[in-house]
Design a protein around this motif. Structure first.
Motif, PDB file in Angstrom:
ATOM      1  N   ILE A 116      -3.787   6.796  20.475  1.00  0.00           N
ATOM      2  CA  ILE A 116      -5.123   6.853  19.869  1.00  0.00           C
ATOM      3  C   ILE A 116      -5.396   5.700  18.896  1.00  0.00           C
ATOM      4  O   ILE A 116      -6.357   4.959  19.052  1.00  0.00           O
ATOM      5  N   SER A 117      -4.516   5.535  17.907  1.00  0.00           N
ATOM      6  CA  SER A 117      -4.865   4.641  16.800  1.00  0.00           C
ATOM      7  C   SER A 117      -4.951   3.148  17.190  1.00  0.00           C
ATOM      8  O   SER A 117      -6.016   2.541  17.032  1.00  0.00           O
ATOM      9  N   PRO A 118      -3.883   2.529  17.734  1.00  0.00           N
ATOM     10  CA  PRO A 118      -4.043   1.116  18.113  1.00  0.00           C
ATOM     11  C   PRO A 118      -5.050   0.953  19.245  1.00  0.00           C
ATOM     12  O   PRO A 118      -5.765  -0.052  19.320  1.00  0.00           O
TER      13      PRO A 118
ATOM     14  N   PHE B 243       0.714  -5.414  16.537  1.00  0.00           N
ATOM     15  CA  PHE B 243       0.164  -5.425  15.186  1.00  0.00           C
ATOM     16  C   PHE B 243       0.475  -4.093  14.485  1.00  0.00           C
ATOM     17  O   PHE B 243       0.871  -4.047  13.317  1.00  0.00           O
ATOM     18  N   TYR B 244       0.342  -3.015  15.232  1.00  0.00           N
ATOM     19  CA  TYR B 244       0.580  -1.674  14.698  1.00  0.00           C
ATOM     20  C   TYR B 244       2.049  -1.473  14.341  1.00  0.00           C
ATOM     21  O   TYR B 244       2.385  -0.761  13.401  1.00  0.00           O
ATOM     22  N   ILE B 245       2.918  -2.116  15.122  1.00  0.00           N
ATOM     23  CA  ILE B 245       4.352  -2.026  14.803  1.00  0.00           C
ATOM     24  C   ILE B 245       4.603  -2.733  13.461  1.00  0.00           C
ATOM     25  O   ILE B 245       5.343  -2.244  12.611  1.00  0.00           O
ATOM     26  N   GLY B 246       3.930  -3.881  13.255  1.00  0.00           N
ATOM     27  CA  GLY B 246       4.052  -4.601  11.978  1.00  0.00           C
ATOM     28  C   GLY B 246       3.653  -3.712  10.813  1.00  0.00           C
ATOM     29  O   GLY B 246       4.345  -3.633   9.782  1.00  0.00           O
ATOM     30  N   ILE B 247       2.523  -3.031  10.976  1.00  0.00           N
ATOM     31  CA  ILE B 247       2.025  -2.100   9.948  1.00  0.00           C
ATOM     32  C   ILE B 247       3.131  -1.120   9.579  1.00  0.00           C
ATOM     33  O   ILE B 247       3.413  -0.852   8.408  1.00  0.00           O
ATOM     34  N   ASN B 248       3.780  -0.601  10.600  1.00  0.00           N
ATOM     35  CA  ASN B 248       4.749   0.464  10.368  1.00  0.00           C
ATOM     36  C   ASN B 248       6.100  -0.027   9.878  1.00  0.00           C
ATOM     37  O   ASN B 248       6.842   0.741   9.265  1.00  0.00           O
TER      38      ASN B 248
ATOM     39  N   VAL C 126     -10.048   4.563  -0.421  1.00  0.00           N
ATOM     40  CA  VAL C 126      -9.557   3.266   0.101  1.00  0.00           C
ATOM     41  C   VAL C 126     -10.078   3.019   1.505  1.00  0.00           C
ATOM     42  O   VAL C 126     -10.437   1.893   1.848  1.00  0.00           O
ATOM     43  N   TYR C 127     -10.095   4.095   2.316  1.00  0.00           N
ATOM     44  CA  TYR C 127     -10.561   3.886   3.682  1.00  0.00           C
ATOM     45  C   TYR C 127     -12.084   3.887   3.757  1.00  0.00           C
ATOM     46  O   TYR C 127     -12.675   3.165   4.545  1.00  0.00           O
ATOM     47  N   PHE C 128     -12.711   4.700   2.901  1.00  0.00           N
ATOM     48  CA  PHE C 128     -14.165   4.758   2.938  1.00  0.00           C
ATOM     49  C   PHE C 128     -14.783   3.411   2.575  1.00  0.00           C
ATOM     50  O   PHE C 128     -15.805   2.997   3.100  1.00  0.00           O
TER      51      PHE C 128
ATOM     52  N   ILE D 183     -14.047   6.851   8.754  1.00  0.00           N
ATOM     53  CA  ILE D 183     -13.846   8.125   9.463  1.00  0.00           C
ATOM     54  C   ILE D 183     -12.405   8.614   9.275  1.00  0.00           C
ATOM     55  O   ILE D 183     -12.167   9.803   9.063  1.00  0.00           O
ATOM     56  N   THR D 184     -11.458   7.699   9.323  1.00  0.00           N
ATOM     57  CA  THR D 184     -10.064   8.131   9.108  1.00  0.00           C
ATOM     58  C   THR D 184      -9.917   8.679   7.686  1.00  0.00           C
ATOM     59  O   THR D 184      -9.144   9.598   7.439  1.00  0.00           O
ATOM     60  N   GLY D 185     -10.695   8.100   6.744  1.00  0.00           N
ATOM     61  CA  GLY D 185     -10.679   8.617   5.369  1.00  0.00           C
ATOM     62  C   GLY D 185     -11.204  10.049   5.314  1.00  0.00           C
ATOM     63  O   GLY D 185     -10.634  10.897   4.626  1.00  0.00           O
TER      64      GLY D 185
ATOM     65  N   PHE E 217      -8.363  14.098  15.024  1.00  0.00           N
ATOM     66  CA  PHE E 217      -7.004  13.573  15.126  1.00  0.00           C
ATOM     67  C   PHE E 217      -6.396  13.316  13.742  1.00  0.00           C
ATOM     68  O   PHE E 217      -5.296  13.757  13.436  1.00  0.00           O
ATOM     69  N   TRP E 218      -7.142  12.610  12.882  1.00  0.00           N
ATOM     70  CA  TRP E 218      -6.560  12.260  11.577  1.00  0.00           C
ATOM     71  C   TRP E 218      -6.391  13.486  10.686  1.00  0.00           C
ATOM     72  O   TRP E 218      -5.458  13.557   9.894  1.00  0.00           O
ATOM     73  N   ALA E 219      -7.308  14.469  10.842  1.00  0.00           N
ATOM     74  CA  ALA E 219      -7.159  15.698  10.050  1.00  0.00           C
ATOM     75  C   ALA E 219      -5.864  16.403  10.440  1.00  0.00           C
ATOM     76  O   ALA E 219      -5.180  16.998   9.598  1.00  0.00           O
TER      77      ALA E 219
ATOM     78  N   PHE F 162       0.820  -1.215   0.000  1.00  0.00           N
ATOM     79  CA  PHE F 162       0.000   0.000   0.000  1.00  0.00           C
ATOM     80  C   PHE F 162       0.854   1.266   0.000  1.00  0.00           C
ATOM     81  O   PHE F 162       0.688   2.156  -0.844  1.00  0.00           O
ATOM     82  N   TYR F 163       1.791   1.339   0.955  1.00  0.00           N
ATOM     83  CA  TYR F 163       2.578   2.567   1.071  1.00  0.00           C
ATOM     84  C   TYR F 163       3.620   2.685  -0.050  1.00  0.00           C
ATOM     85  O   TYR F 163       4.013   3.789  -0.413  1.00  0.00           O
ATOM     86  N   GLY F 164       4.055   1.546  -0.573  1.00  0.00           N
ATOM     87  CA  GLY F 164       5.005   1.591  -1.689  1.00  0.00           C
ATOM     88  C   GLY F 164       4.349   2.214  -2.904  1.00  0.00           C
ATOM     89  O   GLY F 164       4.901   3.096  -3.573  1.00  0.00           O
TER      90      GLY F 164
ATOM     91  N   ALA G 116       1.137  10.696  20.243  1.00  0.00           N
ATOM     92  CA  ALA G 116      -0.321  10.843  20.209  1.00  0.00           C
ATOM     93  C   ALA G 116      -0.951   9.696  19.423  1.00  0.00           C
ATOM     94  O   ALA G 116      -1.932   9.082  19.859  1.00  0.00           O
ATOM     95  N   GLU G 117      -0.352   9.381  18.280  1.00  0.00           N
ATOM     96  CA  GLU G 117      -0.887   8.305  17.431  1.00  0.00           C
ATOM     97  C   GLU G 117      -0.980   6.994  18.213  1.00  0.00           C
ATOM     98  O   GLU G 117      -1.982   6.295  18.168  1.00  0.00           O
ATOM     99  N   LEU G 118       0.107   6.690  18.953  1.00  0.00           N
ATOM    100  CA  LEU G 118       0.124   5.421  19.694  1.00  0.00           C
ATOM    101  C   LEU G 118      -0.851   5.431  20.869  1.00  0.00           C
ATOM    102  O   LEU G 118      -1.214   4.373  21.374  1.00  0.00           O
TER     103      LEU G 118
HETATM  104  N1  GLN Z   1      -1.072   4.342   9.618  1.00  0.00           N
HETATM  105  C1  GLN Z   1      -2.035   3.365   9.961  1.00  0.00           C
HETATM  106  C2  GLN Z   1      -2.132   2.302   8.894  1.00  0.00           C
HETATM  107  O1  GLN Z   1      -1.627   2.441   7.822  1.00  0.00           O
HETATM  108  C3  GLN Z   1      -3.376   3.953  10.253  1.00  0.00           C
HETATM  109  C4  GLN Z   1      -4.179   4.373   9.077  1.00  0.00           C
HETATM  110  C5  GLN Z   1      -5.575   4.791   9.421  1.00  0.00           C
HETATM  111  O2  GLN Z   1      -6.134   4.418  10.462  1.00  0.00           O
HETATM  112  N2  GLN Z   1      -6.165   5.549   8.573  1.00  0.00           N
HETATM  113  O3  GLN Z   1      -2.727   1.303   9.121  1.00  0.00           O
END
Ligand code: GLN
Length: 441
Positions: A358-360, A151-156, A68-70, A385-387, A242-244, A27-29, A354-356
């Motif tokens: 909130i997000s995980p 899991f979130y560390i794996g994502i990153n 993608v997120y929606f 919502i993140t979208g 937060f995401w904005a 995805f990020y690539g 802040a992300e850590l």
């Molecule tokens: N950076 C995180 C991920 O890629 C969170 C993305 C999100 O929640 N919109 O999974």
């Protein structure tokens, strides 16, 4: 039979960890290349692009980022109603692979088909694999939050490696080879998921097929469940802010880093694009210590509910934007109009603290509060919502082009502060409405 564990967590967590790591790598690539590929002239003899203007490319990037997120909402509904989360992840993975390879073919039709496949694929995979993580833990298991952080560390890890590997290949060798690499990344993710299936037998199955829970699929929601849904929806509204704020990193903060920050360190000028990897780098660096700190904080008998962590995260986010305002001020009084780099490094660091918080935490929270039959839908709604947050981030960036960075950064700082304070006041009430689910930290 005793479940096999690694580091005290079910083995299934590591299957999900590596699957999602490869999915995010893919995805990020692709995302790292997209705008560069679109804006490179068609007339270039070496590695030509699509020749779009920056405005056209950024607009498509924004729409894609939101879509993608929606699509997570539909991915969630599809899992709850027809597929179950596990099959949704597999179908999503296949669509992503097809999508990346479609982009690897040099044709406009293939380009749009590829993007559509990716939007559907990520919409199916992303929320459902996240819900599956929650399914690995029993109600009240104190390890759940820590599992989500892992899991979130794996994502990153995936997000960190992708721009360096896929981005570099795409930019310096061939865009289409880059997209193919992203496709191969997802193939590896699929292989891990399918071969690791034996550790995931009990999670992600369609509710109707699981005999013990069959009555749950047809029962109307109870009062407790309805209250919990209200808590979730309220927290989602807050998460938009937060995401904005967070997604300024890819837009406004990146332009700011390019134009108004002195990026020389020991005589070497740091490329602006490197700032894009800072978030992921910090998550991998401080993800585990942060999870440990929150756990210790809770063990000391202090308030450590998800709502409280989110409130703290919003205040930290506010401070990160105060730091950016410091940068804008420094630049305004500097002869060259440049701010020192430490403001930015510090601000990105606080973003991740802040992300850590909130997000995980939000992912884990959703799997605790969502009624079983809407588990995937609630997760999908969260990603939707993140979208929207992404979209709002882009709009704030546009606003800053007219009103200036100071105005945009201060609006964001105030919004984060207000939401943080509001949440602190609501902690007790929302915990009540959660009917105990919240205590299961
Ligand atoms: N950076 C995180 C991920 O890629 C969170 C993305 C999100 O929640 N919109 O999974």
């Amino acid at each position: 039979m005793q479940e096999q564990t690694i580091l005290g967590h079910p083995k299934g967590l590591f299957i999900l960890f590596f699957t999602e790591m490869w999915e995010r790598f893919s995805f990020y690539g692709m995302r790292a290349m997209l705008v560069l590929y679109l804006t490179r002239a068609t007339s270039e003899t070496f590695n030509p692009g699509m020749g779009w203007t920056s405005a056209e490319a950024l607009s498509l990037y924004g729409t894609y980022g939101m879509m993608v997120y929606f699509m997570g909402i539909f991915g969630g509904i599809a899992a709850d109603k027809w597929l179950g989360q596990k099959k949704a992840v597999i179908v999503g993975g296949v669509l992503i692979i097809l999508g990346q390879f479609a982009l690897a073919i040099d044709s406009l039709t293939m380009f749009y088909s590829g993007l559509t496949l990716l939007v559907c694929g990520v919409g199916l995979l992303k929320p459902n694999i996240s819900t599956m993580v929650g399914g690995l833990y029993k109600k009240g298991d104190a390890k759940r939050d820590a599992g989500f952080t892992l899991f979130y560390i794996g994502i990153n890890i995936g997000a960190l490696a992708a721009p360096f590997i896929i981005g570099t290949v795409g930019e310096t060798i061939d865009w289409h080879l880059g997209f193919s690499l992203a496709g191969f990344g997802m193939i590896l993710g699929q292989v891990v998921f399918v071969f690791g299936g034996k550790h995931l037998k009990h999670v992600g199955n369609l509710l109707k097929h699981s005999e013990t829970e069959s009555h749950l699929a047809t029962q109307p929601l109870s009062k407790v469940e309805k209250d919990r849904v209200i808590v979730l929806l309220l927290s989602f509204l807050i998460v938009i802010v937060f995401w904005a704020a967070y997604e300024q990193a890819g837009g406004l903060m990146s332009l700011y880093a390019r134009d108004s920050v002195d990026r020389f360190v020991f005589g070497y000028e740091i490329p602006t694009s490197w700032f894009q990897s800072l978030h992921a780098f910090y998550v991998v660096l401080i993800g585990a210590p942060m999870a440990w700190l929150w756990l210790k904080w809770g063990k000391m008998g202090r308030e450590s509910s998800a709502i409280f962590k989110m409130a703290a995260g919003m205040i930290i986010m506010c401070i990160s934007f105060l730091a950016l305002m410091g940068a804008v001020y420094d630049a305004s009084v500097n002869m060259l109009g440049k701010a020192p780099i430490y403001w930015l490094l510090f601000s990105y660091f606080l973003h991740v603290v802040a992300e850590l918080s909130i997000s995980p935490v939000a992912l884990s929270f959703i799997t605790k509060l969502a009624p079983v039959k809407y588990a995937s839908l609630m997760m999908g709604a969260y990603f939707a919502i993140t979208g929207l947050g992404n979209k709002a981030a882009g709009m704030l960036g546009e606003y800053a082009q007219e009103a200036g960075e100071m105005a945009a950064f201060s609006i964001i700082a105030v919004a984060c502060l207000l939401v943080g304070i509001l949440l602190f006041f609501l902690v007790k009430k929302l915990k009540e409405l959660s009917h105990g689910a919240e205590d299961l930290v």
